[in-house]
Write an enzyme that holds these catalytic residues in place. Structure first.
Site, short mmCIF file in Angstrom:
data_model
loop_
_atom_site.label_atom_id
_atom_site.label_comp_id
_atom_site.label_asym_id
_atom_site.label_seq_id
_atom_site.Cartn_x
_atom_site.Cartn_y
_atom_site.Cartn_z
CD GLU A 187 2.66 -1.14 3.43
OE1 GLU A 187 1.75 -0.42 3.87
OE2 GLU A 187 2.56 -1.78 2.39
CB CYS A 197 -0.92 -0.03 1.22
SG CYS A 197 -2.29 1.11 1.13
#
Length: 830
Positions: free
Chosen positions: A470, A468
């Site tokens: 990271e 997402c």
């Protein structure tokens, strides 16, 4: 009075033109990939059972052998037997099964106890449905599911959780129904998001990696128990998995040659012969040109999906960096054009989009609406020696996202304080297009933070965005356990109702902190909240410690390991809890930040300071879900809110963050990992909201929570810059046990119209960068377009919107998530 026409984004205008029957202006220059795309446009994905079948057959034959070796043997069985196919018009080879169009595969070793439910419910469930043929359903029920009963990771975890932890994790004894209070995510993904070292494949090939491991095998001490019991199975597994992917590629080469023999079209025949030649050479050997490099990476990417369910699929890493030497060489030699470069890349995009990351459990589906998967391509940023990294390929990736209407792969643009003006302008123009690309990641926050956690500057400078939002550092990151999602809005409700929640009746979920109606001071309520807050943190960390210990007994990753320098060096599988020299960067999710801040601020300000209502009045209104108490609901909405650069609200947010980060620092260290506080919801703020009744910020029962570190819907009144400032104000920059924070911002197309709008957006991005915020992403769209798409989904089939770290087709989302997107504040001024 003359009506002023609504300003539309290019994406909206393109859709309106298509609805009106006009030819897409980019079709001619992207003819091949448009044809590929149209074959699965609007198609419900199909479940392909081959991977699960061949994987299961092998695992049944190898019971009792070392797990990592069993995994490699299972992958070899898959490589030998799975259907290989050559798609018309495609220039790349490599699919994970025999289905044409959109498809997904099963991972019974992970959550096989859900298989019977999945076969029954997947075709009709609201979140990310998928079809399955009666024949395949029979194979699942009769040949796959029986072996895994009692053997799955999910069943083992369900049994291992202590009763108090289980109670906040699951809503049934078998763990089939999530409580949505402290959710584990490890049972619907065998690891969190990941990035391979693709460069080692392009430079050495799997034959080169195999040779390295064969040399290690020959050097083992025959008398050493560690060498013979621990290292030998690992090394043998990595050698076998190198052979498996090479065999799989060769089978694709054979299929392409066979297709060429039967092809009457001389142009397509030549393409098929070249495709076969590519697959005969890569990924076994180093890539010799750009086309081979793309094919080699694609084989690696797709075979990884056959290995196991990694996070939200394996990310693509820094493509504009590791492909650039091949691109530059071929361009200088005159054998490659930008048009052909885009065609190769977009053939890859289509192949990735066709593969659906299937979540068969109800919780997994709710967390990842819209067929979410993140093969993030990272562009821009800096080189390992600290120079700006943008190059000609960087701009081609941005061009592709503007011209080719596809939501995969995700595109992440790294931004730093010295980013070139041309790059920022192109990024802003791509954002303005309106399909949600690219999301932005901030070098000025991520690099110093990761250096403070043990990375070298060279490693941190070379990070890639994964999942997402990271980040990963190939060959240094080693942590793979799926994180927990913790619903802190439930702590507000439990503080109000003596440890209980309306959704769960008389079940004593939290601590008995007393009757909130009798609280006489803010300190009393705050103390009650803190007790519930700390209970959720304790539960989260105990749950995650058990997850870490349990996973190593159920998962192995020989291919992922052979692509990791530390795993090769120490002969240890990537799923083991501790790998020498590795950095273990894990996280848990703080869910509902804006909801919690605004609720606490309303109680503190309106009840105990200004005394505009009593606790009795507040709780009566909440229990009635504000029906008949609309005046109180409106009063609550006048309280200080997060997202407005309001010191009153932001101070509460900073204290919430401090408690979470302090706990993470202390107990993450005890666990031997960085289990840091993160604010990234995927789409889980919707199902988490469905278990939380009305809250003191005026939110009605079962409505979505605030997403990520974004404000509550409609609560941001002071413009988008105030959102950035509130985000900055609530971060504890002096503490390092923190991780990603997701920010969603929605602009109207009018706000960013023309060159003046682009310049405003560039300056907004620079402000975000200067504030050292982790992430930001944008929707540039009119709410009316979203409402039209709800009413007539077929006409708006290709409407792409930004969700939570990824983009998706709007019509693939549930009505709840569609309404959530519509409700986000659309800023018409910056």
């Amino acid at each position: 009075m003359t009506q002023v026409a609504e300003i539309k984004s290019p994406h909206e205008q393109r859709l309106e033109d298509n609805i009106a029957g006009k030819e897409d202006i980019y079709r001619e220059s992207h003819k091949r990939v448009f044809k590929l795309l149209e074959r699965f446009d609007g198609q419900k994905p199909a479940i392909d059972v081959e991977r699960a079948l061949y994987f299961t057959q092998s695992m049944a034959e190898t019971v009792g052998q070392p797990l990592v070796l069993r995994w490699a043997k299972a992958l070899m069985n898959v490589a030998k037997n799975i259907t290989v196919m050559v798609q018309d018009d495609q220039l790349l080879l490599g699919r994970c099964g025999g289905h044409d169009g959109r498809y997904g595969i099963l991972y019974p070793e992970l959550d096989g106890d859900f298989l019977d439910i999945a076969v029954r419910d997947l075709p009709t469930r609201p979140q990310s449905p998928a079809s399955i043929s009666p024949e395949d359903a029979k194979i699942v029920v009769e040949q796959i599911a029986p072996f895994w009963k009692g053997r799955t990771y999910h069943e083992a975890l369900n049994k291992a959780l202590p009763a108090e932890v289980h109670k906040l994790t699951y809503d049934d004894p078998d763990g089939l129904i999530s409580r949505f209070i402290v959710n584990e995510t490890s049972s619907f993904r065998s690891s969190i998001q990941w990035v391979h070292d693709y460069e080692v494949v392009l430079k050495r090939g799997f034959n080169g990696l195999k040779q390295e491991m064969e040399e290690k095998l020959a050097a083992l001490d025959p008398a050493s128990p560690v060498d013979q019991v621990d290292k030998r199975p690992f090394i043998e597994a990595t050698i076998l998995v190198c052979d498996a992917i090479v065999l799989w590629a060769k089978r694709h080469a054979d299929a392409a040659r066979k297709a060429a023999e039967a092809c009457a079209d001389p142009v397509r025949k030549a393409e098929l012969i070249r495709m076969a030649e590519n697959a005969e050479h890569v990924p076994a050997n180093p890539a010799r040109d750009f086309y081979e490099a793309v094919q080699s990476q694609y084989f690696t990417q797709m075979f990884s999906r056959l290995e196991q369910k990694t996070g939200t699929t394996i990310s693509n890493g820094r493509m504009d960096q590791y492909f650039y030497p091949f691109y530059k060489k071929d361009m200088e030699a005159g054998i490659l054009t930008d048009e052909k470069t885009l065609e190769y890349l977009e053939c890859m995009w289509v192949g990735m989009a066709e593969f659906i990351d299937m979540y068969i459990s109800p919780a997994g589906g709710a967390f990842n609406e819209g067929y979410a998967h993140w093969e993030a391509v990272t562009i821009g940023g800096q080189t390992p020696d600290g120079r700006d990294a943008t190059n000609d390929l960087t701009y081609l990736f941005l061009k592709s996202k503007r011209e080719f209407p596809l939501h995969y792969p995700d595109l992440a643009a790294r931004i730093h304080s010295r980013a070139p003006e041309r790059y920022l302008w192109d990024v802003a123009e791509t954002i303005k297009f309106g399909s949600g690309f690219p999301k932005l990641c901030n070098d000025e926050e991520c690099i110093p933070l990761y250096v403070s956690k043990g990375a070298t500057f060279e490693e941190a400078l070379d990070y890639a965005v994964s999942g997402c939002i990271e980040i990963r550092m190939p060959n240094r990151d080693t942590y793979t356990s799926g994180g927990a999602y913790t619903n802190f809005a439930s702590a507000v409700e439990m503080a109000l109702y003596d440890g209980k929640m309306k959704k769960y009746g008389d079940v004593q979920l939290g601590i008995q902190t007393g009757d909130a109606r009798k609280f006489k001071s803010w300190d009393e309520f705050w103390n009650a909240y803190v007790q519930q807050h700390m209970l959720l943190l304790r539960t989260t960390f105990i749950q995650q410690y058990i997850v870490i210990q349990t996973r190593a007994k159920h998962f192995a990753q020989p291919m992922g390991s052979v692509l990791h320098a530390l795993c090769r060096k120490h002969c240890i599988d990537l799923h083991q809890p501790q790998i020498p020299e590795g950095l273990n960067f894990g996280y848990f999710e703080f869910m509902g930040l804006g909801t919690v801040i605004d609720s606490l601020a309303a109680i503190k300000k309106l009840v105990f300071e200004d005394k505009k209502l009593t606790m009795d009045q507040l709780i009566d209104a909440l229990e009635a879900n504000f029906e008949g108490y609309e005046d109180i609901q409106q009063l609550l909405r006048t309280a200080p809110c997060y997202g407005n650069d309001d010191e009153y609200a932001d101070e509460i947010g900073r204290e919430l963050d401090r408690m979470a980060v302090s706990f993470a620092a202390k107990y993450g260290k005890e666990m031997g990992i960085n289990n840091d506080a993160r604010y990234v919801p995927f789409t889980s703020h919707v199902p988490f909201g469905k278990v939380v009744s009305a809250t003191p910020n005026g939110r009605v029962a079962w409505f979505p929570l605030a997403d990520g570190s974004s404000p509550s819907h409609g609560a941001d009144h002071n413009g988008p810059t105030a959102i950035l400032l509130s985000n900055h104000n609530t971060k504890n920059y002096g503490m390092r046990a923190r991780a990603a924070r997701l920010i969603n911002v929605k602009f109207t197309p009018k706000c960013v119209e023309g060159d003046a709008g682009t310049e405003k957006l560039v300056q907004f991005i620079r402000t975000w960068c200067d504030l050292k915020l982790w992430h930001i992403q944008f929707n540039v769209i009119n709410a009316d377009t979203l409402k039209k798409a709800q009413k007539d989904p077929q006409k708006y089939r290709n409407l792409i919107v930004r969700i939570a770290g990824y983009s998706a087709y709007f019509v693939d989302l549930t009505p709840d998530l569609q309404n959530d997107l519509i409700a986000r504040t659309g800023h018409d001024q910056m």
